[in-house]
Design a protein around this motif. Structure first.
Motif, PDB file in Angstrom:
ATOM      1  N   HIS A  88       0.862  -1.189   0.000  1.00 22.80           N
ATOM      2  CA  HIS A  88       0.000   0.000   0.000  1.00 22.80           C
ATOM      3  C   HIS A  88       0.893   1.232   0.000  1.00 22.80           C
ATOM      4  N   GLU A  89       0.496   2.227  -0.733  1.00 26.73           N
ATOM      5  CA  GLU A  89       1.053   3.572  -0.623  1.00 26.73           C
ATOM      6  C   GLU A  89      -0.116   4.460  -0.236  1.00 26.73           C
ATOM      7  N   ILE A  90       0.022   5.155   0.880  1.00 29.17           N
ATOM      8  CA  ILE A  90      -1.098   5.896   1.466  1.00 29.17           C
ATOM      9  C   ILE A  90      -0.694   7.348   1.695  1.00 29.17           C
ATOM     10  N   PHE A  91      -1.648   8.255   1.490  1.00 26.77           N
ATOM     11  CA  PHE A  91      -1.451   9.653   1.837  1.00 26.77           C
ATOM     12  C   PHE A  91      -2.660  10.112   2.632  1.00 26.77           C
ATOM     13  N   VAL A  92      -2.425  10.613   3.844  1.00 28.91           N
ATOM     14  CA  VAL A  92      -3.507  11.071   4.719  1.00 28.91           C
ATOM     15  C   VAL A  92      -3.925  12.476   4.290  1.00 28.91           C
ATOM     16  N   LEU A  93      -5.201  12.623   3.972  1.00 28.76           N
ATOM     17  CA  LEU A  93      -5.742  13.897   3.505  1.00 28.76           C
ATOM     18  C   LEU A  93      -6.324  14.747   4.632  1.00 28.76           C
ATOM     19  N   GLU A  94      -7.078  14.104   5.521  1.00 32.66           N
ATOM     20  CA  GLU A  94      -7.774  14.821   6.583  1.00 32.66           C
ATOM     21  C   GLU A  94      -7.804  13.984   7.844  1.00 32.66           C
ATOM     22  N   GLY A  95      -7.960  14.667   8.979  1.00 33.87           N
ATOM     23  CA  GLY A  95      -8.114  13.984  10.247  1.00 33.87           C
ATOM     24  C   GLY A  95      -6.827  13.351  10.722  1.00 33.87           C
ATOM     25  N   GLY A  96      -6.986  12.299  11.508  1.00 31.02           N
ATOM     26  CA  GLY A  96      -5.821  11.628  12.057  1.00 31.02           C
ATOM     27  C   GLY A  96      -6.218  10.352  12.751  1.00 31.02           C
ATOM     28  N   LYS A 137      -6.902   3.060  13.103  1.00 29.43           N
ATOM     29  CA  LYS A 137      -7.878   3.564  14.064  1.00 29.43           C
ATOM     30  C   LYS A 137      -7.993   5.069  13.869  1.00 29.43           C
ATOM     31  N   ALA A 138      -9.216   5.540  13.670  1.00 31.11           N
ATOM     32  CA  ALA A 138      -9.449   6.972  13.483  1.00 31.11           C
ATOM     33  C   ALA A 138      -9.532   7.683  14.825  1.00 31.11           C
ATOM     34  N   SER A 139      -9.080   8.926  14.844  1.00 27.05           N
ATOM     35  CA  SER A 139      -9.190   9.764  16.040  1.00 27.05           C
ATOM     36  C   SER A 139     -10.599  10.349  16.106  1.00 27.05           C
ATOM     37  N   GLU A 140     -10.791  11.269  17.047  1.00 24.52           N
ATOM     38  CA  GLU A 140     -12.087  11.939  17.214  1.00 24.52           C
ATOM     39  C   GLU A 140     -12.461  12.772  15.984  1.00 24.52           C
ATOM     40  N   SER A 141     -11.469  13.106  15.159  1.00 20.05           N
ATOM     41  CA  SER A 141     -11.733  13.915  13.964  1.00 20.05           C
ATOM     42  C   SER A 141     -11.965  13.055  12.725  1.00 20.05           C
ATOM     43  N   GLY A 142     -11.892  11.732  12.866  1.00 15.92           N
ATOM     44  CA  GLY A 142     -12.029  10.856  11.703  1.00 15.92           C
ATOM     45  C   GLY A 142     -10.713  10.767  10.951  1.00 15.92           C
ATOM     46  N   LEU A 143     -10.722  10.016   9.871  1.00 13.56           N
ATOM     47  CA  LEU A 143      -9.510   9.781   9.089  1.00 13.56           C
ATOM     48  C   LEU A 143      -9.893   9.594   7.630  1.00 13.56           C
ATOM     49  N   LYS A 144      -9.287  10.382   6.758  1.00 13.88           N
ATOM     50  CA  LYS A 144      -9.531  10.259   5.315  1.00 13.88           C
ATOM     51  C   LYS A 144      -8.187  10.126   4.633  1.00 13.88           C
ATOM     52  N   PHE A 145      -8.032   9.057   3.803  1.00 14.30           N
ATOM     53  CA  PHE A 145      -6.756   8.855   3.128  1.00 14.30           C
ATOM     54  C   PHE A 145      -6.923   8.219   1.756  1.00 14.30           C
ATOM     55  N   ILE A 146      -5.975   8.565   0.889  1.00 15.14           N
ATOM     56  CA  ILE A 146      -5.845   7.937  -0.427  1.00 15.14           C
ATOM     57  C   ILE A 146      -4.979   6.703  -0.244  1.00 15.14           C
ATOM     58  N   CYS A 147      -5.381   5.599  -0.847  1.00 15.35           N
ATOM     59  CA  CYS A 147      -4.605   4.362  -0.793  1.00 15.35           C
ATOM     60  C   CYS A 147      -4.455   3.829  -2.214  1.00 15.35           C
ATOM     61  N   VAL A 148      -3.215   3.736  -2.668  1.00 16.42           N
ATOM     62  CA  VAL A 148      -2.914   3.205  -4.000  1.00 16.42           C
ATOM     63  C   VAL A 148      -2.380   1.789  -3.822  1.00 16.42           C
ATOM     64  N   ILE A 149      -2.938   0.869  -4.614  1.00 15.54           N
ATOM     65  CA  ILE A 149      -2.491  -0.521  -4.567  1.00 15.54           C
ATOM     66  C   ILE A 149      -2.179  -0.992  -5.983  1.00 15.54           C
ATOM     67  N   PRO A 150      -1.279  -1.967  -6.123  1.00 17.56           N
ATOM     68  CA  PRO A 150      -1.005  -2.519  -7.445  1.00 17.56           C
ATOM     69  C   PRO A 150      -2.171  -3.388  -7.908  1.00 17.56           C
ATOM     70  N   ALA A 151      -2.304  -3.515  -9.201  1.00 17.67           N
ATOM     71  CA  ALA A 151      -3.374  -4.327  -9.770  1.00 17.67           C
ATOM     72  C   ALA A 151      -3.151  -5.819  -9.529  1.00 17.67           C
ATOM     73  N   ARG A 152      -1.916  -6.207  -9.284  1.00 18.40           N
ATOM     74  CA  ARG A 152      -1.566  -7.606  -9.050  1.00 18.40           C
ATOM     75  C   ARG A 152      -0.734  -7.709  -7.781  1.00 18.40           C
ATOM     76  N   PRO A 153      -0.744  -8.865  -7.133  1.00 18.50           N
ATOM     77  CA  PRO A 153       0.096  -9.035  -5.938  1.00 18.50           C
ATOM     78  C   PRO A 153       1.555  -8.692  -6.233  1.00 18.50           C
ATOM     79  N   THR A 154       2.234  -8.149  -5.225  1.00 21.62           N
ATOM     80  CA  THR A 154       3.651  -7.791  -5.362  1.00 21.62           C
ATOM     81  C   THR A 154       4.545  -8.765  -4.605  1.00 21.62           C
ATOM     82  N   ALA A 155       3.932  -9.823  -4.054  1.00 19.02           N
ATOM     83  CA  ALA A 155       4.680 -10.855  -3.334  1.00 19.02           C
ATOM     84  C   ALA A 155       3.863 -12.140  -3.363  1.00 19.02           C
ATOM     85  N   GLU A 156       4.496 -13.236  -3.005  1.00 20.24           N
ATOM     86  CA  GLU A 156       3.770 -14.491  -2.859  1.00 20.24           C
ATOM     87  C   GLU A 156       2.851 -14.376  -1.657  1.00 20.24           C
TER      88      GLU A 156
END
Length: 131
Positions: A66-74, A103-122
């Motif tokens: 996963h490659e993730i970028f947190v947009l809002e909250g925490g 686990k989202a905080s009291e402000s919630g959590l919003k993030f972008i998550c990019v995944i590969p189309a195929r597994p990257t490991a066994e």
């Protein structure tokens, strides 16, 4: 404005349906598949996760990174045996087959998550230890 097909796609995230994650996977969490195979993406998929205040995506692992970028909250993310506090502006990398949860905080959590189309490991029979 939205354009789709073999020439690409442009879409406002709010125009993509927010689908609740199954109860066995999460509480108070939703995913929007912004870019996926149906859009012609062959290498990577982009998802937007929204976790309500106090919500939780339960521990899991799988054979892709996963490659993730947190947009809002925490909140907190556990990668292997280590918890990390995160907030808007943080980037996160989760290797394949490493157990993780959110686990989202009291402000919630919003993030972008990019995944590969195929597994990257066994596929592992159990999570890789990562402390």
């Amino acid at each position: 404005m939205s354009g789709e097909g073999s020439c690409g796609k442009v879409v406002r995230y709010s125009d993509v349906e927010a689908q609740p994650l199954p109860e066995d996977m999460a509480t108070g969490a939703f995913v929007r598949w912004l870019i996926a195979e149906r859009d012609g993406a062959r290498n990577f998929y982009m998802r937007l996760f929204e976790v309500k205040p106090g919500g939780h995506i339960k521990a899991h692992y799988h054979p892709w990174e996963h490659e993730i970028f947190v947009l809002e909250g925490g909140g907190e993310v556990r990668i292997g045996g280590r918890w990390h506090r995160v907030e808007a502006g943080h980037a996160i990398f989760i290797p394949p087959n490493v157990e993780h949860e959110y686990k989202a905080s009291e402000s919630g959590l919003k993030f972008i998550c990019v995944i590969p189309a195929r597994p990257t490991a066994e596929e592992a029979g159990q999570p890789v230890r990562c402390d």
